[in-house]
Write a protein that holds these residues in place. Structure first.
Motif, mmCIF file in Angstrom:
data_model
loop_
_atom_site.group_PDB
_atom_site.id
_atom_site.type_symbol
_atom_site.label_atom_id
_atom_site.label_comp_id
_atom_site.label_asym_id
_atom_site.label_seq_id
_atom_site.Cartn_x
_atom_site.Cartn_y
_atom_site.Cartn_z
ATOM 1 N N VAL A 42 0.868 -1.171 0.000
ATOM 2 C CA VAL A 42 0.000 0.000 0.000
ATOM 3 C C VAL A 42 0.903 1.218 0.000
ATOM 4 O O VAL A 42 1.674 1.418 0.943
ATOM 5 N N THR A 43 0.837 2.003 -1.074
ATOM 6 C CA THR A 43 1.652 3.214 -1.124
ATOM 7 C C THR A 43 1.063 4.259 -0.178
ATOM 8 O O THR A 43 -0.096 4.157 0.235
ATOM 9 N N ALA A 44 1.846 5.269 0.141
ATOM 10 C CA ALA A 44 1.375 6.331 1.033
ATOM 11 C C ALA A 44 0.149 7.025 0.441
ATOM 12 O O ALA A 44 -0.813 7.335 1.153
ATOM 13 N N GLU A 45 0.157 7.238 -0.867
ATOM 14 C CA GLU A 45 -0.974 7.882 -1.532
ATOM 15 C C GLU A 45 -2.224 7.002 -1.475
ATOM 16 O O GLU A 45 -3.321 7.476 -1.175
ATOM 17 N N GLU A 46 -2.047 5.706 -1.745
ATOM 18 C CA GLU A 46 -3.174 4.765 -1.663
ATOM 19 C C GLU A 46 -3.725 4.728 -0.238
ATOM 20 O O GLU A 46 -4.936 4.711 -0.038
ATOM 21 N N ARG A 47 -2.823 4.701 0.722
ATOM 22 C CA ARG A 47 -3.234 4.624 2.124
ATOM 23 C C ARG A 47 -4.053 5.855 2.520
ATOM 24 O O ARG A 47 -5.076 5.744 3.183
ATOM 25 N N ALA A 48 -3.616 7.024 2.092
ATOM 26 C CA ALA A 48 -4.348 8.255 2.404
ATOM 27 C C ALA A 48 -5.743 8.224 1.790
ATOM 28 O O ALA A 48 -6.732 8.573 2.442
ATOM 29 N N ARG A 49 -5.828 7.799 0.522
ATOM 30 C CA ARG A 49 -7.139 7.707 -0.134
ATOM 31 C C ARG A 49 -8.006 6.649 0.520
ATOM 32 O O ARG A 49 -9.210 6.828 0.696
ATOM 33 N N LEU A 50 -7.397 5.534 0.895
ATOM 34 C CA LEU A 50 -8.116 4.455 1.559
ATOM 35 C C LEU A 50 -8.706 4.935 2.884
ATOM 36 O O LEU A 50 -9.882 4.720 3.163
ATOM 37 N N LEU A 51 -7.899 5.580 3.705
ATOM 38 C CA LEU A 51 -8.381 6.063 4.999
ATOM 39 C C LEU A 51 -9.481 7.098 4.823
ATOM 40 O O LEU A 51 -10.463 7.091 5.569
ATOM 41 N N GLU A 52 -9.354 7.941 3.823
ATOM 42 C CA GLU A 52 -10.405 8.931 3.560
ATOM 43 C C GLU A 52 -11.698 8.234 3.136
ATOM 44 O O GLU A 52 -12.791 8.599 3.560
ATOM 45 N N ARG A 53 -11.565 7.204 2.307
ATOM 46 C CA ARG A 53 -12.744 6.442 1.872
ATOM 47 C C ARG A 53 -13.400 5.770 3.073
ATOM 48 O O ARG A 53 -14.616 5.788 3.218
ATOM 49 N N MET A 54 -12.584 5.187 3.946
ATOM 50 C CA MET A 54 -13.135 4.527 5.128
ATOM 51 C C MET A 54 -13.848 5.540 6.032
ATOM 52 O O MET A 54 -14.900 5.230 6.583
ATOM 53 N N ARG A 55 -13.297 6.728 6.151
ATOM 54 C CA ARG A 55 -13.953 7.767 6.962
ATOM 55 C C ARG A 55 -15.337 8.095 6.419
ATOM 56 O O ARG A 55 -16.230 8.446 7.174
ATOM 57 N N GLY A 56 -15.500 7.976 5.107
ATOM 58 C CA GLY A 56 -16.762 8.313 4.466
ATOM 59 C C GLY A 56 -17.793 7.194 4.472
ATOM 60 O O GLY A 56 -18.942 7.416 4.096
ATOM 61 N N VAL A 114 -13.614 0.294 -0.705
ATOM 62 C CA VAL A 114 -12.186 0.464 -0.463
ATOM 63 C C VAL A 114 -11.401 0.106 -1.733
ATOM 64 O O VAL A 114 -10.418 0.755 -2.071
ATOM 65 N N ALA A 115 -11.851 -0.919 -2.440
ATOM 66 C CA ALA A 115 -11.143 -1.371 -3.641
ATOM 67 C C ALA A 115 -11.049 -0.280 -4.699
ATOM 68 O O ALA A 115 -10.058 -0.196 -5.419
ATOM 69 N N VAL A 116 -12.053 0.552 -4.789
ATOM 70 C CA VAL A 116 -12.024 1.611 -5.806
ATOM 71 C C VAL A 116 -11.432 2.911 -5.275
ATOM 72 O O VAL A 116 -11.397 3.915 -5.982
ATOM 73 N N ALA A 117 -10.926 2.906 -4.043
ATOM 74 C CA ALA A 117 -10.370 4.123 -3.442
ATOM 75 C C ALA A 117 -9.177 4.659 -4.224
ATOM 76 O O ALA A 117 -8.926 5.861 -4.231
ATOM 77 N N ASP A 118 -8.444 3.777 -4.904
ATOM 78 C CA ASP A 118 -7.280 4.235 -5.663
ATOM 79 C C ASP A 118 -7.628 4.584 -7.101
ATOM 80 O O ASP A 118 -6.751 4.757 -7.932
ATOM 81 N N GLY A 119 -8.917 4.681 -7.381
ATOM 82 C CA GLY A 119 -9.351 5.100 -8.710
ATOM 83 C C GLY A 119 -9.593 3.960 -9.675
ATOM 84 O O GLY A 119 -9.996 4.182 -10.812
ATOM 85 N N GLY A 120 -9.351 2.756 -9.262
ATOM 86 C CA GLY A 120 -9.551 1.620 -10.154
ATOM 87 C C GLY A 120 -9.927 0.384 -9.380
ATOM 88 O O GLY A 120 -10.007 0.383 -8.155
ATOM 89 N N PHE A 121 -10.157 -0.671 -10.142
ATOM 90 C CA PHE A 121 -10.560 -1.940 -9.569
ATOM 91 C C PHE A 121 -9.726 -2.979 -10.286
ATOM 92 O O PHE A 121 -10.090 -3.441 -11.358
ATOM 93 N N ASP A 122 -8.545 -3.300 -9.733
ATOM 94 C CA ASP A 122 -7.648 -4.189 -10.464
ATOM 95 C C ASP A 122 -7.921 -5.661 -10.173
ATOM 96 O O ASP A 122 -8.739 -6.005 -9.318
ATOM 97 N N ALA A 123 -7.233 -6.519 -10.902
ATOM 98 C CA ALA A 123 -7.474 -7.963 -10.811
ATOM 99 C C ALA A 123 -7.202 -8.507 -9.416
ATOM 100 O O ALA A 123 -7.941 -9.364 -8.924
ATOM 101 N N GLU A 124 -6.136 -8.015 -8.769
ATOM 102 C CA GLU A 124 -5.812 -8.499 -7.426
ATOM 103 C C GLU A 124 -6.905 -8.131 -6.425
ATOM 104 O O GLU A 124 -7.264 -8.923 -5.555
ATOM 105 N N GLU A 125 -7.426 -6.909 -6.544
ATOM 106 C CA GLU A 125 -8.511 -6.483 -5.656
ATOM 107 C C GLU A 125 -9.767 -7.317 -5.899
ATOM 108 O O GLU A 125 -10.426 -7.738 -4.952
ATOM 109 N N ARG A 126 -10.066 -7.573 -7.158
ATOM 110 C CA ARG A 126 -11.228 -8.405 -7.487
ATOM 111 C C ARG A 126 -11.043 -9.811 -6.916
ATOM 112 O O ARG A 126 -11.975 -10.370 -6.331
#
Length: 152
Positions: A42-56, A114-126
Protein backbone atom coordinates in the motif's frame (compact mmCIF):
# COMPACT_ATOMS: atom_id res chain seq x y z
CA UNK A 1 -0.18 -13.19 17.73
CA UNK A 2 -3.90 -12.82 17.16
CA UNK A 3 -5.69 -10.30 14.95
CA UNK A 4 -7.61 -8.48 17.70
CA UNK A 5 -6.49 -4.89 16.91
CA UNK A 6 -10.15 -3.98 17.09
CA UNK A 7 -10.41 -5.43 20.57
CA UNK A 8 -7.37 -3.43 21.62
CA UNK A 9 -8.82 -0.25 20.12
CA UNK A 10 -12.11 -0.89 21.89
CA UNK A 11 -10.73 -2.16 25.19
CA UNK A 12 -11.66 1.01 27.06
CA UNK A 13 -15.37 0.60 26.23
CA UNK A 14 -15.74 -3.16 25.79
CA UNK A 15 -18.68 -3.23 28.18
CA UNK A 16 -20.79 -1.34 25.65
CA UNK A 17 -20.13 -3.78 22.82
CA UNK A 18 -21.50 -7.24 22.26
CA UNK A 19 -19.22 -9.98 20.92
CA UNK A 20 -21.30 -10.00 17.73
CA UNK A 21 -20.68 -6.29 17.16
CA UNK A 22 -16.95 -6.73 17.73
CA UNK A 23 -16.89 -9.62 15.27
CA UNK A 24 -18.64 -7.42 12.71
CA UNK A 25 -16.10 -4.64 13.18
CA UNK A 26 -13.22 -7.15 13.08
CA UNK A 27 -14.55 -8.48 9.78
CA UNK A 28 -15.01 -4.98 8.32
CA UNK A 29 -11.48 -3.96 9.20
CA UNK A 30 -10.06 -7.29 8.04
CA UNK A 31 -11.85 -7.18 4.67
CA UNK A 32 -10.65 -3.64 4.03
CA UNK A 33 -7.10 -4.67 4.89
CA UNK A 34 -7.27 -7.74 2.64
CA UNK A 35 -8.39 -5.61 -0.29
CA UNK A 36 -5.89 -2.85 0.34
CA UNK A 37 -3.01 -5.35 0.51
CA UNK A 38 -4.21 -7.43 -2.44
CA UNK A 39 -1.37 -6.29 -4.69
CA UNK A 40 1.21 -6.82 -1.94
CA UNK A 41 1.74 -3.24 -0.78
CA UNK A 42 0.00 0.00 0.00
CA UNK A 43 1.65 3.21 -1.12
CA UNK A 44 1.37 6.33 1.03
CA UNK A 45 -0.97 7.88 -1.53
CA UNK A 46 -3.17 4.77 -1.66
CA UNK A 47 -3.23 4.62 2.12
CA UNK A 48 -4.35 8.26 2.40
CA UNK A 49 -7.14 7.71 -0.13
CA UNK A 50 -8.12 4.46 1.56
CA UNK A 51 -8.38 6.06 5.00
CA UNK A 52 -10.40 8.93 3.56
CA UNK A 53 -12.74 6.44 1.87
CA UNK A 54 -13.13 4.53 5.13
CA UNK A 55 -13.95 7.77 6.96
CA UNK A 56 -16.76 8.31 4.47
CA UNK A 57 -18.35 4.89 4.90
CA UNK A 58 -21.46 5.16 7.05
CA UNK A 59 -20.99 1.65 8.44
CA UNK A 60 -17.81 2.75 10.22
CA UNK A 61 -19.69 5.59 11.91
CA UNK A 62 -21.75 2.95 13.71
CA UNK A 63 -18.58 1.64 15.34
CA UNK A 64 -16.75 4.95 15.69
CA UNK A 65 -14.69 5.99 12.71
CA UNK A 66 -11.54 6.82 14.63
CA UNK A 67 -11.56 3.53 16.54
CA UNK A 68 -12.16 1.63 13.30
CA UNK A 69 -9.28 3.47 11.63
CA UNK A 70 -7.04 2.76 14.61
CA UNK A 71 -7.89 -0.93 14.30
CA UNK A 72 -7.24 -0.82 10.55
CA UNK A 73 -3.86 0.84 11.10
CA UNK A 74 -2.91 -1.85 13.63
CA UNK A 75 -3.80 -4.58 11.14
CA UNK A 76 -2.06 -2.66 8.35
CA UNK A 77 1.15 -2.70 10.43
CA UNK A 78 0.68 -6.41 10.99
CA UNK A 79 0.52 -6.91 7.21
CA UNK A 80 3.79 -5.01 6.90
CA UNK A 81 5.49 -7.18 9.54
CA UNK A 82 4.13 -10.62 8.63
CA UNK A 83 1.87 -10.63 5.56
CA UNK A 84 1.05 -14.35 5.60
CA UNK A 85 0.05 -14.42 9.27
CA UNK A 86 -1.92 -11.19 8.87
CA UNK A 87 -3.76 -12.57 5.84
CA UNK A 88 -4.64 -15.76 7.71
CA UNK A 89 -5.90 -13.82 10.75
CA UNK A 90 -7.85 -11.39 8.56
CA UNK A 91 -9.52 -14.25 6.70
CA UNK A 92 -10.47 -15.87 10.00
CA UNK A 93 -12.06 -12.59 11.16
CA UNK A 94 -14.04 -12.36 7.92
CA UNK A 95 -15.10 -16.02 8.10
CA UNK A 96 -16.69 -15.47 11.54
CA UNK A 97 -19.55 -13.61 9.80
CA UNK A 98 -20.40 -16.58 7.57
CA UNK A 99 -24.11 -17.28 7.87
CA UNK A 100 -24.93 -13.73 8.96
CA UNK A 101 -25.79 -12.58 5.46
CA UNK A 102 -26.88 -9.01 6.26
CA UNK A 103 -23.69 -8.25 8.15
CA UNK A 104 -21.63 -10.11 5.56
CA UNK A 105 -23.11 -8.03 2.71
CA UNK A 106 -22.17 -4.84 4.57
CA UNK A 107 -18.59 -6.14 4.83
CA UNK A 108 -18.36 -6.93 1.11
CA UNK A 109 -19.88 -3.58 0.13
CA UNK A 110 -17.39 -1.74 2.35
CA UNK A 111 -14.52 -3.75 0.89
CA UNK A 112 -15.75 -2.92 -2.64
CA UNK A 113 -15.75 0.78 -1.74
CA UNK A 114 -12.19 0.46 -0.46
CA UNK A 115 -11.14 -1.37 -3.64
CA UNK A 116 -12.02 1.61 -5.81
CA UNK A 117 -10.37 4.12 -3.44
CA UNK A 118 -7.28 4.24 -5.66
CA UNK A 119 -9.35 5.10 -8.71
CA UNK A 120 -9.55 1.62 -10.15
CA UNK A 121 -10.56 -1.94 -9.57
CA UNK A 122 -7.65 -4.19 -10.46
CA UNK A 123 -7.47 -7.96 -10.81
CA UNK A 124 -5.81 -8.50 -7.43
CA UNK A 125 -8.51 -6.48 -5.66
CA UNK A 126 -11.23 -8.41 -7.49
CA UNK A 127 -9.58 -11.70 -6.47
CA UNK A 128 -9.46 -10.53 -2.84
CA UNK A 129 -13.15 -9.62 -3.02
CA UNK A 130 -14.00 -12.99 -4.55
CA UNK A 131 -12.11 -14.67 -1.69
CA UNK A 132 -14.02 -12.56 0.85
CA UNK A 133 -17.31 -13.63 -0.77
CA UNK A 134 -16.16 -17.25 -0.62
CA UNK A 135 -15.26 -16.94 3.07
CA UNK A 136 -18.68 -15.44 3.78
CA UNK A 137 -20.62 -17.88 1.61
CA UNK A 138 -22.01 -15.06 -0.55
CA UNK A 139 -22.58 -15.14 -4.28
CA UNK A 140 -20.20 -12.65 -5.95
CA UNK A 141 -22.81 -12.04 -8.67
CA UNK A 142 -24.81 -9.90 -6.25
CA UNK A 143 -21.81 -7.54 -5.99
CA UNK A 144 -21.20 -7.60 -9.75
CA UNK A 145 -17.79 -9.22 -9.25
CA UNK A 146 -18.65 -11.90 -11.81
CA UNK A 147 -21.40 -12.31 -14.36
CA UNK A 148 -24.05 -15.02 -14.29
CA UNK A 149 -21.90 -17.09 -16.64
CA UNK A 150 -18.93 -16.93 -14.28
CA UNK A 151 -16.66 -14.58 -16.20
CA UNK A 152 -14.80 -11.88 -14.35
Amino acid sequence: MSLNPVHAARSRITDAWTPSQLEHLDALVAACALVSHADGWVTAEERARLLERMRGLAVFAVFGVEDALEAFEALDQRFEQDPEAARFEAEMAVRRLRGRDDAARVVVNAACAVAVADGGFDAEERDALLRICELLGLDPIQFELITARGSR
